[in-house]
Design a protein around this motif. Structure first.
Motif, PDB file in Angstrom:
ATOM      1  N   VAL A 107       0.757  -1.139   0.003  1.00  0.00           N
ATOM      2  CA  VAL A 107       0.183  -0.078  -0.010  1.00  0.00           C
ATOM      3  C   VAL A 107       0.830   1.214   0.081  1.00  0.00           C
ATOM      4  O   VAL A 107       1.957   1.067   0.617  1.00  0.00           O
ATOM      5  CB  VAL A 107      -1.066  -0.008   1.227  1.00  0.00           C
ATOM      6  N   VAL A 108       0.517   2.086  -0.795  1.00  0.00           N
ATOM      7  CA  VAL A 108       1.348   3.392  -0.801  1.00  0.00           C
ATOM      8  C   VAL A 108       0.582   4.759  -0.038  1.00  0.00           C
ATOM      9  O   VAL A 108      -0.793   4.729  -0.140  1.00  0.00           O
ATOM     10  CB  VAL A 108       1.712   3.673  -2.375  1.00  0.00           C
ATOM     11  N   GLY A 109       1.333   5.511   0.306  1.00  0.00           N
ATOM     12  CA  GLY A 109       0.673   6.778   0.881  1.00  0.00           C
ATOM     13  C   GLY A 109       1.620   7.988   0.807  1.00  0.00           C
ATOM     14  O   GLY A 109       2.801   7.831   1.065  1.00  0.00           O
ATOM     15  N   GLY A 110       1.006   9.036   0.964  1.00  0.00           N
ATOM     16  CA  GLY A 110       1.779  10.222   1.031  1.00  0.00           C
ATOM     17  C   GLY A 110       1.003  11.643   1.433  1.00  0.00           C
ATOM     18  O   GLY A 110      -0.047  11.984   1.380  1.00  0.00           O
ATOM     19  N   LEU A 111       2.073  12.548   1.642  1.00  0.00           N
ATOM     20  CA  LEU A 111       1.577  13.897   1.997  1.00  0.00           C
ATOM     21  C   LEU A 111       1.957  14.885   1.176  1.00  0.00           C
ATOM     22  O   LEU A 111       3.141  14.802   0.607  1.00  0.00           O
ATOM     23  CB  LEU A 111       2.360  14.215   3.582  1.00  0.00           C
ATOM     24  N   SER A 112       1.116  15.837   0.845  1.00  0.00           N
ATOM     25  CA  SER A 112       1.164  16.948  -0.102  1.00  0.00           C
ATOM     26  C   SER A 112       1.576  16.473  -1.258  1.00  0.00           C
ATOM     27  O   SER A 112       1.192  15.788  -2.115  1.00  0.00           O
ATOM     28  CB  SER A 112       2.181  17.870   0.722  1.00  0.00           C
ATOM     29  N   MET A 113       3.063  17.060  -1.768  1.00  0.00           N
ATOM     30  CA  MET A 113       3.623  16.483  -3.021  1.00  0.00           C
ATOM     31  C   MET A 113       3.788  14.721  -2.901  1.00  0.00           C
ATOM     32  O   MET A 113       3.820  14.064  -3.928  1.00  0.00           O
ATOM     33  CB  MET A 113       4.972  17.132  -3.369  1.00  0.00           C
ATOM     34  N   GLY A 114       4.098  14.277  -1.635  1.00  0.00           N
ATOM     35  CA  GLY A 114       4.159  12.999  -1.688  1.00  0.00           C
ATOM     36  C   GLY A 114       2.806  12.178  -1.768  1.00  0.00           C
ATOM     37  O   GLY A 114       2.920  11.054  -2.624  1.00  0.00           O
ATOM     38  N   GLY A 115       1.698  12.969  -1.841  1.00  0.00           N
ATOM     39  CA  GLY A 115       0.457  12.311  -2.240  1.00  0.00           C
ATOM     40  C   GLY A 115       0.560  12.302  -3.603  1.00  0.00           C
ATOM     41  O   GLY A 115      -0.334  11.354  -4.481  1.00  0.00           O
ATOM     42  N   VAL A 139      -2.398  18.443  -6.366  1.00  0.00           N
ATOM     43  CA  VAL A 139      -2.127  18.082  -7.869  1.00  0.00           C
ATOM     44  C   VAL A 139      -2.608  19.619  -8.863  1.00  0.00           C
ATOM     45  O   VAL A 139      -2.859  19.487  -9.991  1.00  0.00           O
ATOM     46  CB  VAL A 139      -3.168  16.852  -8.075  1.00  0.00           C
ATOM     47  N   ALA A 140      -2.986  20.518  -8.002  1.00  0.00           N
ATOM     48  CA  ALA A 140      -3.395  21.889  -8.706  1.00  0.00           C
ATOM     49  C   ALA A 140      -3.516  22.846  -7.524  1.00  0.00           C
ATOM     50  O   ALA A 140      -3.125  22.513  -6.603  1.00  0.00           O
ATOM     51  CB  ALA A 140      -4.877  21.378  -9.223  1.00  0.00           C
ATOM     52  N   THR A 141      -3.733  24.164  -8.101  1.00  0.00           N
ATOM     53  CA  THR A 141      -3.715  25.265  -7.125  1.00  0.00           C
ATOM     54  C   THR A 141      -4.435  26.421  -7.575  1.00  0.00           C
ATOM     55  O   THR A 141      -4.243  26.689  -9.027  1.00  0.00           O
ATOM     56  CB  THR A 141      -2.232  25.604  -6.689  1.00  0.00           C
ATOM     57  N   ARG A 142      -4.879  27.159  -7.076  1.00  0.00           N
ATOM     58  CA  ARG A 142      -5.562  28.578  -7.318  1.00  0.00           C
ATOM     59  C   ARG A 142      -4.458  29.779  -7.081  1.00  0.00           C
ATOM     60  O   ARG A 142      -4.830  31.009  -7.582  1.00  0.00           O
ATOM     61  CB  ARG A 142      -6.740  28.798  -6.772  1.00  0.00           C
ATOM     62  N   ARG A 143      -3.451  29.230  -6.342  1.00  0.00           N
ATOM     63  CA  ARG A 143      -2.638  30.489  -6.036  1.00  0.00           C
ATOM     64  C   ARG A 143      -2.124  31.392  -7.224  1.00  0.00           C
ATOM     65  O   ARG A 143      -1.321  30.495  -7.896  1.00  0.00           O
ATOM     66  CB  ARG A 143      -1.713  30.004  -5.026  1.00  0.00           C
ATOM     67  N   SER A 186       8.808  22.414 -11.019  1.00  0.00           N
ATOM     68  CA  SER A 186       9.003  21.258 -11.837  1.00  0.00           C
ATOM     69  C   SER A 186       7.819  20.160 -11.314  1.00  0.00           C
ATOM     70  O   SER A 186       7.345  19.274 -12.015  1.00  0.00           O
ATOM     71  CB  SER A 186      10.238  20.236 -11.606  1.00  0.00           C
ATOM     72  N   LEU A 187       7.451  20.489  -9.944  1.00  0.00           N
ATOM     73  CA  LEU A 187       6.277  19.759  -9.587  1.00  0.00           C
ATOM     74  C   LEU A 187       4.963  20.230 -10.245  1.00  0.00           C
ATOM     75  O   LEU A 187       4.119  19.289 -10.728  1.00  0.00           O
ATOM     76  CB  LEU A 187       6.016  20.123  -8.047  1.00  0.00           C
ATOM     77  N   LEU A 188       4.869  21.484 -10.451  1.00  0.00           N
ATOM     78  CA  LEU A 188       3.862  21.997 -11.147  1.00  0.00           C
ATOM     79  C   LEU A 188       3.792  21.516 -12.470  1.00  0.00           C
ATOM     80  O   LEU A 188       2.443  21.187 -13.156  1.00  0.00           O
ATOM     81  CB  LEU A 188       3.710  23.516 -11.219  1.00  0.00           C
ATOM     82  N   GLN A 189       4.822  21.382 -13.283  1.00  0.00           N
ATOM     83  CA  GLN A 189       4.914  20.819 -14.646  1.00  0.00           C
ATOM     84  C   GLN A 189       4.240  19.588 -14.870  1.00  0.00           C
ATOM     85  O   GLN A 189       3.933  18.970 -15.817  1.00  0.00           O
ATOM     86  CB  GLN A 189       6.140  21.162 -14.974  1.00  0.00           C
ATOM     87  N   ALA A 190       4.636  18.552 -13.673  1.00  0.00           N
ATOM     88  CA  ALA A 190       4.320  17.088 -13.749  1.00  0.00           C
ATOM     89  C   ALA A 190       2.583  16.939 -13.323  1.00  0.00           C
ATOM     90  O   ALA A 190       2.137  16.136 -13.717  1.00  0.00           O
ATOM     91  CB  ALA A 190       4.688  16.529 -12.578  1.00  0.00           C
TER      92      ALA A 190
END
Length: 268
Positions: A107-115, A139-143, A186-190
């Motif tokens: 089973v996999v789990g993550g927080l924030s970018m880890g998610g 996985v997205a943002t309005r900021r 690079s996170l946003l690009q993914a």
């Protein structure tokens, strides 16, 4: 090697470096004779310290736990600025393959970018991931400031820190004091390709969401919950926590609900 999971179980050493990778050997005698693995991923600018109590809780129940240190983390924010999404995902995939080689189910789990990273993994390894656990995934943002990163990253190297968004007093995530812009861009690009591939996720999912989060806004939740193909989806509200909920007031809820989830989705 980083992914050696054959070490004998032992009591957590609180004197050790909290940012170091966490590895706990499975104890199948506690899990019905099956070797069950759990892979947990920390978030951007964070470290395994944010996942350590969660991992230790699951390890005490007999699950084999791995919490890798993602490249560029646990050093300096300048070092993180030299790494990209592909580096972090590759490290997580290596840890997953190591667990899969030694366990009956993972089973996999993550927080924030880890998610976001474990959602990517669940999309890419749909036939191998037994379940997915995410806490305030991004996985997205309005900021607006984040949307301007393609320009801002050429003008300034970093923003103020996003670490330690924790409601509970006196808790330290052991994250960076600055947010490196080239790395986070690079996170946003993914994100676009990840969002496009969310329908490939068929594994059961449990989604933990803080009532007040100063890092990840509410743009991600509907995209994840409505975007995946899985019909086994549970949302758990965290009313007394901020972004780093794994260290916050609702951590016991995360620990208990995730333990029940892992047991259920890995039952033979």
């Amino acid at each position: 090697m980083r992914h050696n999971l054959v070490m004998p179980p032992s009591a957590p050493d609180r004197g050790t470096d909290q940012t170091a990778p966490l590895m706990i050997a499975a104890r199948p005698e506690l899990t019905g004779g099956r070797r069950i693995g759990v892979l947990l991923s920390h978030g951007f600018t964070g470290s395994p310290a944010s996942m350590r109590p969660w991992g230790e809780h699951l390890g005490a129940l007999g699950y084999g736990v791995a919490v890798p240190l993602l490249p560029g983390h646990g050093t300096t924010w300048q070092q993180l600025n030299t790494h990209r999404w592909a580096d972090w995902y590759a490290e997580l995939a290596r840890a997953f393959d190591a667990l899969r080689a030694e366990h009956d189910a993972v089973v996999v789990g993550g927080l924030s970018m880890g998610g976001a990273l474990v959602l990517r993994l669940a999309a890419d390894r749909a036939d191998q991931v037994a379940g997915v656990m995410v806490v305030n995934p991004a996985v997205a943002t309005r900021r607006l400031d984040v949307r301007l990163l393609p320009v801002l990253k050429h003008l300034v190297p970093s923003f103020p820190a996003i670490a330690n968004d924790i409601k509970k007093p006196g808790i330290d995530e052991h994250g960076y004091t600055r947010t490196p812009l080239k790395a986070i861009h690079s996170l946003l690009q993914a994100w676009p390709s990840l969002r496009a591939d969310l329908p490939r996720i068929t594994a059961p999912l449990i989604y933990f969401r803080s009532a007040e989060d100063h890092v990840v806004d509410d743009a991600s939740e509907p995209l994840v919950l409505d975007g995946i193909a899985s019909t086994d989806v549970t949302r758990i509200a965290l009313p007394e926590s901020y972004h780093v909920a794994t260290l916050d007031n609702d951590a016991p809820t995360i620990f208990a609900e995730s333990a029940a989830f892992v047991e259920r989705v890995t039952s033979a």
